[in-house]
Design an enzyme around this catalytic site. Sequence first.
Site, PDB file in Angstrom:
ATOM      1  N   ASP A  10       0.851  -1.189   0.000  1.00 44.55           N
ATOM      2  CA  ASP A  10       0.000   0.000   0.000  1.00 44.55           C
ATOM      3  C   ASP A  10       0.884   1.236   0.000  1.00 44.55           C
ATOM      4  O   ASP A  10       2.112   1.133  -0.122  1.00 44.55           O
ATOM      5  CB  ASP A  10      -0.992  -0.017   1.170  1.00 44.55           C
ATOM      6  N   HIS A  11       0.268   2.389   0.154  1.00 45.88           N
ATOM      7  CA  HIS A  11       1.006   3.652   0.104  1.00 45.88           C
ATOM      8  C   HIS A  11       2.086   3.746   1.184  1.00 45.88           C
ATOM      9  O   HIS A  11       3.160   4.283   0.948  1.00 45.88           O
ATOM     10  CB  HIS A  11       0.039   4.847   0.208  1.00 45.88           C
ATOM     11  N   CYS A  67       3.254  -2.938   4.027  1.00 48.70           N
ATOM     12  CA  CYS A  67       2.376  -1.822   4.390  1.00 48.70           C
ATOM     13  C   CYS A  67       2.937  -1.208   5.668  1.00 48.70           C
ATOM     14  O   CYS A  67       4.027  -1.579   6.108  1.00 48.70           O
ATOM     15  CB  CYS A  67       0.917  -2.250   4.526  1.00 48.70           C
ATOM     16  N   GLY A  70       2.263  -3.972   8.430  1.00 47.41           N
ATOM     17  CA  GLY A  70       2.362  -5.349   7.943  1.00 47.41           C
ATOM     18  C   GLY A  70       1.130  -6.165   8.251  1.00 47.41           C
ATOM     19  O   GLY A  70       0.897  -7.202   7.647  1.00 47.41           O
ATOM     20  N   HIS A 100       9.685 -23.585   9.383  1.00 47.10           N
ATOM     21  CA  HIS A 100       8.660 -24.310  10.128  1.00 47.10           C
ATOM     22  C   HIS A 100       7.259 -24.164   9.561  1.00 47.10           C
ATOM     23  O   HIS A 100       6.432 -25.048   9.761  1.00 47.10           O
ATOM     24  CB  HIS A 100       8.641 -23.861  11.586  1.00 47.10           C
ATOM     25  N   ASN A 101       6.982 -23.038   8.894  1.00 41.97           N
ATOM     26  CA  ASN A 101       5.612 -22.777   8.435  1.00 41.97           C
ATOM     27  C   ASN A 101       5.453 -22.808   6.930  1.00 41.97           C
ATOM     28  O   ASN A 101       4.340 -22.672   6.430  1.00 41.97           O
ATOM     29  CB  ASN A 101       5.131 -21.410   8.959  1.00 41.97           C
ATOM     30  N   ARG A 111       6.715   0.930   8.645  1.00 48.00           N
ATOM     31  CA  ARG A 111       6.799   2.011   9.636  1.00 48.00           C
ATOM     32  C   ARG A 111       7.540   1.596  10.909  1.00 48.00           C
ATOM     33  O   ARG A 111       7.757   2.420  11.792  1.00 48.00           O
ATOM     34  CB  ARG A 111       5.399   2.501   9.996  1.00 48.00           C
ATOM     35  N   ARG A 134       8.051 -33.091  10.516  1.00 49.36           N
ATOM     36  CA  ARG A 134       6.938 -32.841  11.427  1.00 49.36           C
ATOM     37  C   ARG A 134       6.248 -31.516  11.117  1.00 49.36           C
ATOM     38  O   ARG A 134       5.060 -31.354  11.376  1.00 49.36           O
ATOM     39  CB  ARG A 134       7.397 -32.888  12.882  1.00 49.36           C
ATOM     40  N   ARG A 138       1.995 -30.374  10.200  1.00 44.76           N
ATOM     41  CA  ARG A 138       1.278 -29.224  10.761  1.00 44.76           C
ATOM     42  C   ARG A 138       0.809 -28.269   9.678  1.00 44.76           C
ATOM     43  O   ARG A 138      -0.343 -27.804   9.717  1.00 44.76           O
ATOM     44  CB  ARG A 138       2.182 -28.490  11.747  1.00 44.76           C
TER      45      ARG A 138
END
Length: 145
Positions: A10-11, A67, A70, A100-101, A111, A134, A138
């Site tokens: 965004d801006h 942004c 965030g 992990h994700n 900012r 593992r 998940r």
Amino acid sequence: MDKGIAIGGDHAGFEYKTELIKVLESAGYEVKDFGPYTAASADYPDFVHPLCNAIEAGEFKQGILICGSGNGVAITANKHQGIRAALCWNEDLAALARQHNDANVLALPARFIPFDLAAKLADIFLTTDFEGGRHATRVNKIACK
């Protein structure tokens, strides 16, 4: 490593996005800018949804959203079933989001972090592999069915 990266925001993230594109391109990435294309006030969902649609369609493996906090871009991105957006503000979080994700979108808070750190987080995110094992079990339970 896939060299195609989707980027948007965004801006409030416009300046960082513009500078980060230069950094990524100099590192050999092909960057698709989903906007905004000026620093004028803009609604982040107008840019986040097309970026996420492109990732879900297989046009890109990863994206970066920027942004002010965030949060807005991360919340919007995570409405998409095929997106795992991670809001990161330090190096450990950027690495763990991938390890992990298996996060496929990095959300940055322009900012709240200096640009040099934002660029470092993008590098870590884009060059860190998912550990699987593992963690894959998940990650496979995240999407709503």
